[in-house]
Design a protein around this motif. Structure first.
Motif, PDB file in Angstrom:
ATOM      1  N   SER A  38       0.822  -1.212   0.000  1.00 15.61           N
ATOM      2  CA  SER A  38       0.000   0.000   0.000  1.00 15.61           C
ATOM      3  C   SER A  38       0.850   1.253   0.000  1.00 15.61           C
ATOM      4  O   SER A  38       1.932   1.280   0.583  1.00 15.61           O
ATOM      5  CB  SER A  38      -0.890   0.039   1.232  1.00 15.61           C
ATOM      6  OG  SER A  38      -1.700  -1.086   1.298  1.00 15.61           O
ATOM      7  N   THR A  40       0.069   5.724   0.313  1.00 15.88           N
ATOM      8  CA  THR A  40      -0.900   6.784   0.499  1.00 15.88           C
ATOM      9  C   THR A  40      -0.537   7.916  -0.438  1.00 15.88           C
ATOM     10  O   THR A  40       0.598   8.384  -0.444  1.00 15.88           O
ATOM     11  CB  THR A  40      -0.909   7.279   1.955  1.00 15.88           C
ATOM     12  OG1 THR A  40      -1.221   6.170   2.801  1.00 15.88           O
ATOM     13  CG2 THR A  40      -1.950   8.359   2.157  1.00 15.88           C
ATOM     14  N   ALA A  69      -7.925   7.332   2.451  1.00 18.40           N
ATOM     15  CA  ALA A  69      -6.982   7.000   3.516  1.00 18.40           C
ATOM     16  C   ALA A  69      -7.584   7.354   4.873  1.00 18.40           C
ATOM     17  O   ALA A  69      -8.441   8.233   4.971  1.00 18.40           O
ATOM     18  CB  ALA A  69      -5.673   7.748   3.315  1.00 18.40           C
ATOM     19  N   GLU A  76      -5.626   5.834  -0.245  1.00 16.15           N
ATOM     20  CA  GLU A  76      -4.805   4.652  -0.053  1.00 16.15           C
ATOM     21  C   GLU A  76      -4.958   3.752  -1.276  1.00 16.15           C
ATOM     22  O   GLU A  76      -6.069   3.369  -1.641  1.00 16.15           O
ATOM     23  CB  GLU A  76      -5.237   3.902   1.201  1.00 16.15           C
ATOM     24  CG  GLU A  76      -4.406   2.678   1.487  1.00 16.15           C
ATOM     25  CD  GLU A  76      -4.885   1.961   2.719  1.00 16.15           C
ATOM     26  OE1 GLU A  76      -4.388   2.275   3.811  1.00 16.15           O
ATOM     27  OE2 GLU A  76      -5.764   1.093   2.572  1.00 16.15           O
TER      28      GLU A  76
END
Length: 140
Positions: A38, A40, A69, A76
């Motif tokens: 992942s 952001t 997020a 995200e």
């Protein structure tokens, strides 16, 4: 003198054992190709395509999740290599996630100046290797 040398040796042994355990644990976690990776991104989810570039040009199947997020801090983007794929493709996926974040936030993929030196040296070889492959490993 002898006692302080013994304490130093014991401390070095404990530090080396701890470092070895951390590296082994990270390698086991990275070896799982089905793991989600992942990043952001500082933008809204609506500005990203369902499969943002360069994730769309990887050449192998990738699962992607895009959601807001936590704490309203951007978007995200989570991705993983499709089950059953070659685990070596994870490196390419991680590099693509970093490039995607850079493209979404800055508009281009930022790279270090090349070449770092004008003549190749023995001590410059590790730096050149790290520059070429730095986006494939480490924390996202």
């Amino acid at each position: 003198m002898r006692k302080s040398l013994l304490v130093l040796t014991a401390g070095a042994t404990v530090a080396a054992g701890t470092a070895t355990a951390v590296v082994a644990r990270r390698r086991r976690a990275a070896a799982r190709p089905d793991r989600w990776h992942s990043v952001t991104v500082n933008c809204s989810p609506e500005t990203l395509d369902p499969l943002p570039a360069p994730l769309d040009t990887l050449g192998f199947p990738v699962e992607v999740r895009i959601r807001p997020a936590p704490g309203d801090k951007g978007t995200e983007v989570a991705a993983r290599v499709a089950p059953g794929a070659d685990p070596e493709r994870v490196r390419h996926l991680r590099a693509a996630l970093r490039e995607m974040r850079s493209l979404a936030e800055v508009g281009e993929v930022l790279r270090p100046d090349s070449p770092p030196t004008t003549k190749p040296t023995l001590t410059g070889a590790p730096l050149a290797h790290a520059t070429r492959h730095g986006r494939e490993e480490g924390r996202l």
